[in-house]
Scaffold this active site. Structure first.
Site, mmCIF file in Angstrom:
data_model
loop_
_atom_site.group_PDB
_atom_site.id
_atom_site.type_symbol
_atom_site.label_atom_id
_atom_site.label_comp_id
_atom_site.label_asym_id
_atom_site.label_seq_id
_atom_site.Cartn_x
_atom_site.Cartn_y
_atom_site.Cartn_z
ATOM 1 N N THR A 160 0.833 -1.258 0.078
ATOM 2 C CA THR A 160 0.074 0.084 0.105
ATOM 3 C C THR A 160 0.779 1.226 0.087
ATOM 4 O O THR A 160 0.387 2.051 -0.894
ATOM 5 C CB THR A 160 -1.011 0.032 1.093
ATOM 6 N N THR A 161 1.794 1.177 0.689
ATOM 7 C CA THR A 161 2.977 2.544 0.981
ATOM 8 C C THR A 161 3.368 2.735 -0.640
ATOM 9 O O THR A 161 3.668 3.776 -0.738
ATOM 10 C CB THR A 161 3.713 2.535 2.053
ATOM 11 N N TYR A 217 -2.126 -10.605 3.265
ATOM 12 C CA TYR A 217 -2.106 -9.224 3.513
ATOM 13 C C TYR A 217 -3.531 -9.011 3.653
ATOM 14 O O TYR A 217 -4.292 -8.505 2.751
ATOM 15 C CB TYR A 217 -1.476 -8.394 2.394
ATOM 16 N N LYS A 258 0.141 -10.558 7.442
ATOM 17 C CA LYS A 258 0.386 -8.993 7.657
ATOM 18 C C LYS A 258 -1.073 -8.327 8.098
ATOM 19 O O LYS A 258 -1.755 -8.404 7.092
ATOM 20 C CB LYS A 258 1.075 -8.155 6.345
ATOM 21 N N GLY A 315 0.284 -3.761 10.971
ATOM 22 C CA GLY A 315 0.463 -2.808 10.110
ATOM 23 C C GLY A 315 -0.089 -1.398 10.652
ATOM 24 O O GLY A 315 0.010 -0.581 9.431
ATOM 25 N N SER A 323 5.906 2.557 8.031
ATOM 26 C CA SER A 323 6.290 3.458 6.701
ATOM 27 C C SER A 323 6.252 4.809 7.243
ATOM 28 O O SER A 323 7.900 4.794 7.582
ATOM 29 C CB SER A 323 4.756 3.399 5.888
#
Length: 276
Positions: free
Chosen positions: A51-52, A143, A173, A199, A218
């Site tokens: 996603t990041t 994920y 995750k 996360g 992140s």
């Protein structure tokens, strides 16, 4: 899987995708990016094209180039390179999984399809199985990120029995706010020695109390690193004490299943010997 698998733990960088001013991927930045993570942040594992990294907004070819560059530059430097391969098309996901294996990735991860959504956990497990079959030697991670996929299935339901379908499955995750579901994932994963990586930076302390193995961070990665180095600070200890007591109270009063016995024993020990 024939080779020994190193369990994914600790802090893992959810990497950004470097772009030029024209919007093209900038592979020249990845080498210095790796050096920065290792030398300045002491982070030696990465989760790329997630996603990041805006993986779902990139083309399949761009994602391949990024995976190859991270694996090439990270060889002998990074401990683990986990490549997110999730796409709306199962064939694209399989292609990315095969490519990740060919360039030396240490594992792959996949989100749920989010347009035609799986109607239940069985359907999602089948999707993960088909993607994993394209790279059976690589550890597979689910994920879980319902805020982005819109798939509100409990991750614990997805994990239940998945090892019978996917021998290479190695964990989840978990990027969600349901700590009850997270706790059940931890309980189930501990019996299989899987990794549960959290996360959401803002809820990391609560997740640590439940027994997660690490965090995929992140923007706040440097803050997480600093936080874990200063857990003995009085204010942090006070916060931990509150969370421990709340978790123990919920487990005792409501008999919730979010904490397995080993986690509760750990909480009791640190409550008695460390926090008071």
């Amino acid at each position: 899987m024939s080779k020994s698998i190193k369990k994914l733990t600790g802090l893992v960088a959810a990497t950004f995708t470097p772009l030029t001013a024209e919007g093209e991927i900038n592979l020249s930045v990845i080498g210095p990016y790796i050096d920065y993570l290792i030398e300045k942040q002491n982070v030696k594992s990465v989760f790329i094209n997630g996603t990041t990294g805006e993986g779902c907004s990139l083309t399949v070819d761009e994602r391949k180039q990024l995976a190859a560059a991270w694996c090439q530059h990270g060889k002998s430097k990074l401990e683990q390179v986990i490549v997110h391969v999730g796409c709306m098309s199962i064939k694209d996901s399989q292609e990315l999984a095969r490519h990740a294996a060919s360039v030396g990735a240490d594992g792959i991860a996949v989100i749920s399809p989010s347009y035609f959504k799986p109607i239940n956990a069985d359907a999602l497990r089948l999707f993960i199985k088909e993607v994993s079959a394209a790279a059976p030697a690589l550890p597979m991670y689910y994920y879980h990120i319902p805020s982005m996929t819109g798939v509100a299935l409990d991750a614990a339901d997805v994990l239940n029995g998945i090892e019978q379908m996917i021998p290479s499955f190695q964990g989840v995750k978990y990027t969600g706010t349901d700590l009850r579901d997270l706790g059940q994932c931890v309980c189930y994963s501990q019996s299989h020695n899987w990794s549960v990586m959290f996360g959401i930076d803002e809820q990391l302390l609560g997740a640590l109390v439940l027994g997660v193995d690490g965090a995929v961070g992140s923007l706040k990665l440097w803050r997480l690193s600093h936080l874990l180095r200063t857990l003995a600070a009085e204010a942090v200890v006070a916060s931990m004490r509150q969370m421990v007591l709340l978790t123990l109270s919920a487990s005792i009063l409501f008999r919730c299943e979010c904490c397995c016995p080993s986690t509760l024993n750990f909480l009791w020990k640190i409550t008695c010997t460390t926090l008071f």
